[in-house]
Design a protein around this motif. Sequence first.
Motif, short mmCIF file in Angstrom:
data_model
loop_
_atom_site.label_atom_id
_atom_site.label_comp_id
_atom_site.label_asym_id
_atom_site.label_seq_id
_atom_site.Cartn_x
_atom_site.Cartn_y
_atom_site.Cartn_z
N LEU A 16 4.13 -2.57 3.39
CA LEU A 16 3.56 -1.48 4.19
C LEU A 16 2.11 -1.80 4.46
CD1 LEU A 16 4.90 1.50 2.03
CD2 LEU A 16 5.84 0.73 4.22
N SER A 17 1.70 -1.69 5.70
CA SER A 17 0.28 -1.95 5.97
C SER A 17 -0.54 -0.74 5.56
CB SER A 17 0.07 -2.27 7.46
OG SER A 17 0.04 -1.08 8.18
N GLY A 18 -1.75 -1.00 5.14
CA GLY A 18 -2.64 0.11 4.77
C GLY A 18 -2.88 1.01 5.97
N ILE A 55 1.58 -3.01 -0.69
CA ILE A 55 0.88 -2.16 0.27
C ILE A 55 -0.49 -2.75 0.58
CG2 ILE A 55 0.01 -0.56 -1.50
CD1 ILE A 55 0.88 1.62 0.65
N GLY A 56 -0.88 -2.67 1.83
CA GLY A 56 -2.17 -3.21 2.26
C GLY A 56 -3.32 -2.28 1.93
N GLY A 57 -4.48 -2.62 2.45
CA GLY A 57 -5.66 -1.81 2.15
C GLY A 57 -6.51 -1.56 3.37
N ARG A 62 -11.27 -3.58 4.89
CA ARG A 62 -10.76 -4.89 5.30
C ARG A 62 -11.88 -5.91 5.14
NH1 ARG A 62 -6.35 -5.87 7.50
NH2 ARG A 62 -6.02 -3.85 8.44
N GLY A 63 -11.61 -6.91 4.33
CA GLY A 63 -12.63 -7.87 3.96
C GLY A 63 -13.32 -8.55 5.13
N VAL A 64 -12.56 -8.88 6.16
CA VAL A 64 -13.15 -9.67 7.24
C VAL A 64 -13.66 -8.79 8.38
CG1 VAL A 64 -11.84 -11.77 6.78
CG2 VAL A 64 -10.82 -9.99 8.20
N MET A 79 -13.10 -6.26 -2.65
CA MET A 79 -13.12 -4.82 -2.30
C MET A 79 -11.82 -4.44 -1.59
SD MET A 79 -17.09 -4.43 -1.14
CE MET A 79 -17.04 -2.69 -0.76
N GLY A 80 -11.37 -5.32 -0.72
CA GLY A 80 -10.10 -5.08 -0.02
C GLY A 80 -8.95 -4.96 -1.01
N MET A 81 -8.94 -5.83 -1.99
CA MET A 81 -7.86 -5.79 -2.99
C MET A 81 -7.92 -4.48 -3.79
SD MET A 81 -7.45 -9.69 -4.32
CE MET A 81 -9.02 -10.44 -3.92
N ALA A 137 -3.22 -4.94 -5.53
CA ALA A 137 -4.28 -5.95 -5.55
C ALA A 137 -3.86 -7.27 -4.91
CB ALA A 137 -4.83 -6.17 -6.97
N GLY A 138 -2.95 -7.20 -4.00
CA GLY A 138 -2.55 -8.39 -3.23
C GLY A 138 -2.12 -9.52 -4.13
N THR A 139 -2.62 -10.71 -3.81
CA THR A 139 -2.30 -11.88 -4.64
C THR A 139 -3.27 -12.00 -5.81
OG1 THR A 139 -3.79 -13.32 -3.42
CG2 THR A 139 -1.54 -13.16 -2.58
N GLY A 140 -4.33 -11.18 -5.78
CA GLY A 140 -5.38 -11.29 -6.80
C GLY A 140 -6.45 -12.31 -6.41
N ASN A 141 -6.28 -12.91 -5.24
CA ASN A 141 -7.22 -13.94 -4.80
C ASN A 141 -7.83 -13.61 -3.45
OD1 ASN A 141 -6.57 -16.09 -6.88
ND2 ASN A 141 -4.56 -15.67 -6.00
N PRO A 142 -9.15 -13.87 -3.31
CA PRO A 142 -9.75 -13.69 -1.99
C PRO A 142 -9.21 -14.74 -1.02
CG PRO A 142 -11.33 -14.65 -3.52
CD PRO A 142 -10.11 -14.31 -4.32
N PHE A 144 -6.86 -14.36 0.97
CA PHE A 144 -5.45 -14.13 1.26
C PHE A 144 -5.28 -12.72 1.82
CE2 PHE A 144 -5.18 -17.63 -1.76
CZ PHE A 144 -4.19 -18.41 -1.19
N THR A 145 -4.05 -12.40 2.17
CA THR A 145 -3.76 -11.06 2.71
C THR A 145 -2.59 -10.45 1.92
OG1 THR A 145 -2.05 -11.86 4.18
CG2 THR A 145 -4.30 -11.84 5.06
N THR A 146 -2.34 -9.20 2.19
CA THR A 146 -1.21 -8.57 1.51
C THR A 146 0.13 -9.03 2.12
OG1 THR A 146 -1.61 -6.61 2.85
CG2 THR A 146 -2.37 -6.54 0.59
N ASP A 147 0.09 -9.58 3.34
CA ASP A 147 1.32 -10.20 3.87
C ASP A 147 1.71 -11.37 2.96
OD1 ASP A 147 1.67 -8.53 5.98
OD2 ASP A 147 1.30 -10.03 7.54
N1 UDP Z 1 -7.04 -9.14 0.24
C1 UDP Z 1 -7.36 -10.34 -0.40
N2 UDP Z 1 -6.39 -11.05 -1.06
C2 UDP Z 1 -5.10 -10.64 -1.09
C3 UDP Z 1 -4.75 -9.43 -0.42
C4 UDP Z 1 -5.74 -8.70 0.23
O1 UDP Z 1 -8.51 -10.76 -0.37
O2 UDP Z 1 -4.26 -11.32 -1.71
C5 UDP Z 1 -8.11 -8.33 0.86
C6 UDP Z 1 -8.55 -8.80 2.24
O3 UDP Z 1 -9.95 -8.57 2.33
C7 UDP Z 1 -7.82 -7.88 3.19
C8 UDP Z 1 -7.80 -6.58 2.41
O4 UDP Z 1 -7.66 -7.00 1.04
O5 UDP Z 1 -8.51 -7.75 4.41
C9 UDP Z 1 -6.69 -5.63 2.77
O6 UDP Z 1 -5.46 -6.31 2.84
P1 UDP Z 1 -4.67 -6.47 4.22
O7 UDP Z 1 -5.63 -6.81 5.30
O8 UDP Z 1 -3.56 -7.44 4.00
O9 UDP Z 1 -4.11 -5.02 4.41
P2 UDP Z 1 -3.25 -4.37 5.62
O10 UDP Z 1 -3.62 -5.09 6.89
O11 UDP Z 1 -1.81 -4.60 5.29
O12 UDP Z 1 -3.62 -2.94 5.59
#
Ligand code: UDP
Length: 242
Positions: A16-18, A55-57, A62-64, A79-81, A137-142, A144-147
């Motif tokens: 699920l996207s945030g 679930i996303g954040g 969003r980090g970027v 912070m995103g995680m 907390a996603g993968t736990g690593n910067p 990356f993304t929640t996808d």
């Molecule tokens: N993020 C990360 N590592 C991860 C998952 C998420 O650094 O493994 C950070 C990243 O900054 C990202 C933010 O968490 O922009 C939110 O995740 P994402 O963009 O995937 O969320 P969504 O688009 O699904 O809401």
Amino acid sequence: MTATAQPAYTRILLKLSGEALMGNDAFGINRGVIERMVSDIAEVIELGVQVAVVIGGGNIFRGVAGGAEGMDRATADYMGMLATVMNSLALADAMNRREGLTARVMSAIDIQQVVEPYVRPKALQYLEEGKVVVFAAGTGNPFFTTDTAAALRGAEIGAQLVLKATKVDGVYTADPVKDPGATRYTQLTFDEAMVRNLGIMDATAFALCRDQKLPIRVFSINKPGALKRVVLGEDEGTLVYA
Ligand code: UDP
């Protein structure tokens, strides 16, 4: 569908996207949206399907994105995680208040006072007990993304399908908002999706699913009953397969 309908899958990973959590709000978590998601998940649990959720954040951070401009990228990503942890807690709380649903949150970053850490055998045990496991907390690593977290956890738990819930009801030949002639793919292979440059998931997530032959189904978060139809193997959204 009749009451005898059998699910096509025994274990699924729902991404699920945030942003989906915002509903029509500008940011944050919309109560109505959460309740609807919980109902959709409950329907699938009732079918006896094991459900894990990532679930996303993006609704919180969003980090970027703009808000993080000028910040150290890794710090912004952490912070995103953490934002995904908040969303996971909100979703799990709503599930735990629904009769017949039990949820557990497992975090890829250690914050044990808040949620338990991700431990794969424990996650598998919860799933077998019929509990919904929310991977936070996603993968736990910067970087990356929640996808990617969805693809990673999906592969780790042996999910048969990654379900990517989006605002659009599948993958289209062109952006359906801009091009009224765009048509929906009912299914296509990973290779076809690559050749046509269709943005199904980010490149890392896509590559992981492709390597692991873990199919992805893109479907609409806003369509009532869509999740159940996907799980029953009906034509809903777009299936991407190896
Ligand atoms: N993020 C990360 N590592 C991860 C998952 C998420 O650094 O493994 C950070 C990243 O900054 C990202 C933010 O968490 O922009 C939110 O995740 P994402 O963009 O995937 O969320 P969504 O688009 O699904 O809401």
